[in-house]
Scaffold this motif. Structure first.
Motif, PDB file in Angstrom:
ATOM      1  N   TYR A 167       9.285 -11.881 -14.510  1.00 29.48           N
ATOM      2  CA  TYR A 167       9.875 -11.847 -15.897  1.00 29.48           C
ATOM      3  C   TYR A 167       9.111 -13.054 -16.683  1.00 29.48           C
ATOM      4  O   TYR A 167       8.905 -14.078 -15.876  1.00 29.48           O
ATOM      5  CB  TYR A 167      11.292 -11.843 -16.125  1.00 29.48           C
ATOM      6  CG  TYR A 167      11.969 -10.716 -15.431  1.00 29.48           C
ATOM      7  CD1 TYR A 167      12.011  -9.517 -16.134  1.00 29.48           C
ATOM      8  CD2 TYR A 167      12.447 -10.490 -14.294  1.00 29.48           C
ATOM      9  CE1 TYR A 167      12.906  -8.450 -15.576  1.00 29.48           C
ATOM     10  CE2 TYR A 167      12.975  -9.899 -13.560  1.00 29.48           C
ATOM     11  CZ  TYR A 167      13.003  -8.392 -14.381  1.00 29.48           C
ATOM     12  OH  TYR A 167      13.924  -7.440 -13.908  1.00 29.48           O
ATOM     13  N   GLU A 168       8.875 -12.994 -17.931  1.00 31.67           N
ATOM     14  CA  GLU A 168       8.432 -14.146 -18.902  1.00 31.67           C
ATOM     15  C   GLU A 168       9.340 -15.322 -18.567  1.00 31.67           C
ATOM     16  O   GLU A 168      10.537 -15.100 -18.452  1.00 31.67           O
ATOM     17  CB  GLU A 168       8.497 -13.769 -20.376  1.00 31.67           C
ATOM     18  CG  GLU A 168       7.690 -13.072 -20.903  1.00 31.67           C
ATOM     19  CD  GLU A 168       6.406 -13.485 -21.110  1.00 31.67           C
ATOM     20  OE1 GLU A 168       6.131 -14.870 -21.654  1.00 31.67           O
ATOM     21  OE2 GLU A 168       5.323 -12.862 -21.169  1.00 31.67           O
ATOM     22  N   GLY A 169       8.795 -16.483 -18.266  1.00 31.54           N
ATOM     23  CA  GLY A 169       9.571 -17.535 -18.140  1.00 31.54           C
ATOM     24  C   GLY A 169       9.952 -18.128 -16.704  1.00 31.54           C
ATOM     25  O   GLY A 169      10.656 -19.017 -16.362  1.00 31.54           O
ATOM     26  N   ASP A 170       9.770 -17.048 -15.808  1.00 26.29           N
ATOM     27  CA  ASP A 170       9.956 -17.545 -14.186  1.00 26.29           C
ATOM     28  C   ASP A 170       9.207 -18.524 -13.918  1.00 26.29           C
ATOM     29  O   ASP A 170       8.141 -18.898 -14.270  1.00 26.29           O
ATOM     30  CB  ASP A 170       9.744 -16.291 -13.591  1.00 26.29           C
ATOM     31  CG  ASP A 170      10.598 -15.113 -13.448  1.00 26.29           C
ATOM     32  OD1 ASP A 170      11.755 -15.518 -14.025  1.00 26.29           O
ATOM     33  OD2 ASP A 170      10.464 -13.884 -13.006  1.00 26.29           O
ATOM     34  N   THR A 171       9.860 -18.995 -12.626  1.00 25.50           N
ATOM     35  CA  THR A 171       9.130 -20.222 -11.813  1.00 25.50           C
ATOM     36  C   THR A 171       8.555 -19.581 -10.638  1.00 25.50           C
ATOM     37  O   THR A 171       9.149 -18.552  -9.971  1.00 25.50           O
ATOM     38  CB  THR A 171       9.924 -21.279 -11.545  1.00 25.50           C
ATOM     39  OG1 THR A 171      10.396 -21.807 -12.896  1.00 25.50           O
ATOM     40  CG2 THR A 171       9.435 -22.113 -10.701  1.00 25.50           C
ATOM     41  N   VAL A 172       7.153 -19.589 -10.336  1.00 27.43           N
ATOM     42  CA  VAL A 172       6.648 -19.196  -9.164  1.00 27.43           C
ATOM     43  C   VAL A 172       5.974 -20.319  -8.337  1.00 27.43           C
ATOM     44  O   VAL A 172       5.633 -21.288  -8.843  1.00 27.43           O
ATOM     45  CB  VAL A 172       5.667 -17.844  -9.564  1.00 27.43           C
ATOM     46  CG1 VAL A 172       6.076 -16.841 -10.260  1.00 27.43           C
ATOM     47  CG2 VAL A 172       4.422 -18.871 -10.666  1.00 27.43           C
ATOM     48  N   VAL A 173       5.608 -19.909  -7.023  1.00 28.89           N
ATOM     49  CA  VAL A 173       5.005 -20.768  -6.256  1.00 28.89           C
ATOM     50  C   VAL A 173       3.794 -20.171  -5.525  1.00 28.89           C
ATOM     51  O   VAL A 173       3.712 -19.132  -5.254  1.00 28.89           O
ATOM     52  CB  VAL A 173       6.052 -21.294  -4.860  1.00 28.89           C
ATOM     53  CG1 VAL A 173       5.105 -22.191  -3.980  1.00 28.89           C
ATOM     54  CG2 VAL A 173       7.095 -21.760  -5.440  1.00 28.89           C
ATOM     55  N   LEU A 174       2.664 -20.971  -5.581  1.00 24.10           N
ATOM     56  CA  LEU A 174       1.495 -20.276  -5.021  1.00 24.10           C
ATOM     57  C   LEU A 174       1.345 -20.424  -3.586  1.00 24.10           C
ATOM     58  O   LEU A 174       1.980 -21.225  -3.090  1.00 24.10           O
ATOM     59  CB  LEU A 174       0.173 -21.305  -5.371  1.00 24.10           C
ATOM     60  CG  LEU A 174      -0.174 -21.376  -7.114  1.00 24.10           C
ATOM     61  CD1 LEU A 174      -1.209 -22.380  -7.063  1.00 24.10           C
ATOM     62  CD2 LEU A 174      -0.420 -20.064  -7.616  1.00 24.10           C
TER      63      LEU A 174
END
Length: 192
Positions: A134-141
């Protein structure tokens, strides 16, 4: 009387598509320029999310259309026809479409958006594990990425906060890495 009140009176304070009494709102049936009771219906949040393709189509939710498609009101007929068309791979929906009669003007209105030509699936942005983003989420590569046109290398494990979804491509998101906005393929990240 307000449009919402007029539609509540017309529908008996129920969703005009599934008869739910919860989380009701006015839906202007596209294309429309001036909302009124001749081009709007009262729908629940579940119906609205699936009509507007913000949630996956749930065929079992729409089985009630075999009854509600017979509404005397054109906007209800139009949305019922569109949803049955999106569900046409279901036997019951195809049968309902075969027997649903719309006058020429109503059928023309129903076809105007072209929504009936698409199937019922909706694609969402998903990470490498299939989790919806979702917009605004935090992700990790999950992979070290060399950024094209830059000397920047985004390392495995880099946290990218407050992502933006690329609306015309479900395989891409935008995020800031070391102060630079980059496009990242969703297959190289996981929700953080």
């Amino acid at each position: 009387m307000s449009l919402a009140q007029e539609l509540k009176t017309r529908s008996g304070n129920k969703c005009e598509l599934c008869t739910s009494e919860n989380n009701l709102s006015v839906y202007e049936v596209p294309p429309t320029s001036n909302a009124n009771s001749d081009n709007s219906i009262l729908v629940c949040k579940t119906c609205l999310d699936q009509i507007e393709k913000t949630e996956q189509l749930d065929a079992s939710h729409w089985r009630i259309l075999t009854e509600t498609m017979w509404s005397e009101f054109a906007p209800v007929q139009v949305v019922a026809w569109r949803m049955l068309s999106r569900l046409r791979h279901e036997g019951w929906a195809a049968d309902s479409l075969d027997i649903l009669y719309l006058d020429d003007d109503t059928l023309e209105w129903a076809k105007k958006t072209g929504d009936h030509e698409a199937d019922g699936t909706v694609e969402f942005h998903q990470d490498s594990n299939g989790t919806r983003l979702y917009e605004g989420d935090t992700v990790v590569l999950v992979k070290t990425l060399d950024v094209k046109g830059s000397t920047l290398s985004a390392k495995l494990g880099t946290v990218v906060k407050n992502i933006r979804l690329v609306h015309d491509n479900t395989e891409q998101i935008e995020g800031k890495v070391e102060g630079q906005t980059i496009v990242i393929l969703t297959k190289y990240l996981r929700k953080g």
